[in-house]
Design a protein around this motif. Structure first.
Motif, mmCIF file in Angstrom:
data_model
loop_
_atom_site.group_PDB
_atom_site.id
_atom_site.type_symbol
_atom_site.label_atom_id
_atom_site.label_comp_id
_atom_site.label_asym_id
_atom_site.label_seq_id
_atom_site.Cartn_x
_atom_site.Cartn_y
_atom_site.Cartn_z
ATOM 1 N N GLN A 161 -34.740 62.691 129.278
ATOM 2 C CA GLN A 161 -35.727 62.450 128.361
ATOM 3 C C GLN A 161 -36.881 63.510 128.857
ATOM 4 O OE1 GLN A 161 -36.137 60.600 125.292
ATOM 5 N NE2 GLN A 161 -37.812 61.544 125.178
ATOM 6 N N VAL A 162 -37.188 64.302 127.983
ATOM 7 C CA VAL A 162 -38.579 65.077 128.264
ATOM 8 C C VAL A 162 -39.686 64.301 128.192
ATOM 9 C CG1 VAL A 162 -39.928 67.401 127.679
ATOM 10 C CG2 VAL A 162 -37.250 67.182 127.705
ATOM 11 N N LEU A 163 -40.622 63.923 129.080
ATOM 12 C CA LEU A 163 -41.911 63.366 129.052
ATOM 13 C C LEU A 163 -43.050 64.507 129.389
ATOM 14 C CD1 LEU A 163 -40.777 60.307 131.340
ATOM 15 C CD2 LEU A 163 -40.602 60.419 128.662
ATOM 16 N N SER A 164 -44.086 64.080 128.615
ATOM 17 C CA SER A 164 -45.431 64.811 128.681
ATOM 18 C C SER A 164 -46.471 63.801 129.094
ATOM 19 C CB SER A 164 -45.698 65.730 127.401
ATOM 20 O OG SER A 164 -44.733 66.592 127.216
ATOM 21 N N PHE A 165 -47.347 64.393 130.072
ATOM 22 C CA PHE A 165 -48.397 63.603 130.598
ATOM 23 C C PHE A 165 -49.619 64.504 130.530
ATOM 24 C CE2 PHE A 165 -44.960 61.282 132.119
ATOM 25 C CZ PHE A 165 -45.036 60.032 131.778
ATOM 26 N N VAL B 125 -58.749 57.366 141.297
ATOM 27 C CA VAL B 125 -57.621 56.853 140.536
ATOM 28 C C VAL B 125 -57.327 57.851 139.609
ATOM 29 C CG1 VAL B 125 -57.275 54.933 138.957
ATOM 30 C CG2 VAL B 125 -59.104 54.566 140.625
ATOM 31 N N GLU B 126 -55.946 58.249 139.448
ATOM 32 C CA GLU B 126 -55.327 58.968 138.605
ATOM 33 C C GLU B 126 -54.576 58.414 137.724
ATOM 34 O OE1 GLU B 126 -53.011 63.279 138.251
ATOM 35 O OE2 GLU B 126 -53.047 62.316 140.297
ATOM 36 N N THR B 127 -54.685 58.661 136.413
ATOM 37 C CA THR B 127 -53.843 57.904 135.337
ATOM 38 C C THR B 127 -53.232 59.142 134.519
ATOM 39 O OG1 THR B 127 -55.776 58.114 133.924
ATOM 40 C CG2 THR B 127 -55.363 55.971 134.983
ATOM 41 N N LEU B 128 -51.865 58.927 134.355
ATOM 42 C CA LEU B 128 -50.998 59.759 133.436
ATOM 43 C C LEU B 128 -51.053 59.234 132.148
ATOM 44 C CD1 LEU B 128 -48.529 60.700 136.210
ATOM 45 C CD2 LEU B 128 -50.469 62.148 135.721
ATOM 46 N N LEU B 129 -51.804 59.956 131.197
ATOM 47 C CA LEU B 129 -51.624 59.598 129.888
ATOM 48 C C LEU B 129 -50.532 60.149 129.057
ATOM 49 C CD1 LEU B 129 -53.384 58.047 127.488
ATOM 50 C CD2 LEU B 129 -54.416 60.183 127.070
ATOM 51 N N PRO B 130 -49.914 59.385 128.387
ATOM 52 C CA PRO B 130 -48.682 60.166 127.451
ATOM 53 C C PRO B 130 -49.234 60.982 126.326
ATOM 54 C CG PRO B 130 -48.233 58.026 127.552
ATOM 55 C CD PRO B 130 -49.773 58.064 128.239
ATOM 56 N N ALA B 131 -48.773 62.348 126.520
ATOM 57 C CA ALA B 131 -49.156 63.393 125.678
ATOM 58 C C ALA B 131 -48.613 63.327 124.274
ATOM 59 C CB ALA B 131 -49.283 64.825 126.213
ATOM 60 N N ASP B 132 -47.644 62.672 123.907
ATOM 61 C CA ASP B 132 -47.004 62.849 122.680
ATOM 62 C C ASP B 132 -46.228 61.474 122.482
ATOM 63 O OD1 ASP B 132 -44.093 62.642 123.713
ATOM 64 O OD2 ASP B 132 -44.686 64.699 124.402
ATOM 65 N N PRO B 133 -45.797 61.163 121.116
ATOM 66 C CA PRO B 133 -45.255 59.777 120.732
ATOM 67 C C PRO B 133 -44.167 59.643 121.567
ATOM 68 C CG PRO B 133 -46.199 61.174 118.840
ATOM 69 C CD PRO B 133 -46.383 61.846 120.054
#
Length: 278
Positions: free
Chosen positions: A235-239, A259-267
């Motif tokens: 799966q290709v994930l984007s953050f 504190v580093e958070t990785l927010l999803p960049a696409d649905p």
């Protein structure tokens, strides 16, 4: 009765400490690109007084020195260095995270990491050593070799950019690597940290592809910030990354936590993470 020789030595020591703190203070002012006049106006002083401090002709009081450091946004660890250079005791403690006095802080951070799941989040110190992380981070790290995951302390920069780490699966590695190295360089400019310089030298020497792939954003929606585009289990994930620090910290350890958070960049990334968490 004070002897002339002792008086001379004391005066020389005082001049030496005054000269050193002046040199450090001038370095911070120049790094911040602030003139003596601008700093004086901010600190309710005079350019003449600032000049006297920087040239060693005047010894600043403890409170005045801290006021200047505040207006120059000097990191907490370096404020202690300024105080020591001027002959004062350090003002800011450096408490181990294992100390009982930081129990409430640790509990709050753990709750923050758990609350962000299934999205990845982690806490790092001043040299990017991982202090804590959540299950979202563990998911991304699953395929990594044991010799990287068993190293202590785990280092976020090394795990990301190492040729056996996440790097081979990051589709836009050149762009993401450039972002991370620039972030480190900004920190190096703010702190005298041999450990951070050594880490930068190490990770900047890792191999890098000639060019990045150019994957299209999922659904054709443009990215709102530079993403890390990562392949995981087919799966290709984007953050996109967000970093938070503490306001007005009074402890060196706390001041250097991020504190580093990785927010999803696409649905598609949101859907995948929620599905794997079920």
């Amino acid at each position: 009765m004070t002897t002339p020789a002792r008086t001379t030595r004391t005066a020389a020591a005082r001049r030496g400490s005054t000269s050193e703190v002046g040199r450090l203070l001038r370095g911070w002012r120049e790094r911040r690109r602030v003139s003596q006049l601008d700093l004086a106006l901010r600190a309710d002083s005079s350019a003449r007084h600032i000049s006297f401090v920087e040239t060693g002709r005047s010894r600043p009081s403890e409170e005045f020195l801290l006021r200047l450091a505040e207006h120059l946004d000097v990191p907490v660890r370096e404020r202690n260095a300024l105080l020591l250079a001027a002959g004062y005791a350090p003002r800011f403690s450096e408490t181990s995270l294992d100390d009982p006095s930081l129990g409430a802080l640790r509990a709050g951070l753990d709750q923050l990491l758990r609350g962000y799941e299934p999205y990845p989040a982690l806490i790092v110190d001043a040299t990017y050593d991982v202090v804590a992380s959540n299950r979202g981070v563990a998911l991304l790290m699953e395929p990594l070799p044991e010799h990287l995951l068993s190293a202590r302390p785990l280092n976020a920069m090394r795990l990301t950019l190492h040729p056996e780490g996440l790097a081979p699966r990051i589709r836009n590695l050149r762009a993401w690597r450039g972002h991370l190295l620039a972030q480190m360089e900004r920190q190096i400019a703010l702190a005298r940290s041999p450990a951070l310089r050594a880490l930068h030298a190490e990770v900047s020497g890792y191999p890098v592809p000639d060019r990045d792939e150019d994957p299209e954003p999922a659904g054709g929606v443009p990215y709102f910030a530079l993403p890390m585009i990562l392949e995981h289990d087919g799966q290709v994930l984007s953050f996109v990354s967000s970093i938070s620090t503490f306001n007005t910290p009074m402890d060196v350890t706390v001041a250097e936590l991020a504190v580093e958070t990785l927010l999803p960049a696409d649905p598609a990334t949101v859907k995948y993470l929620r599905r794997t968490a079920d």
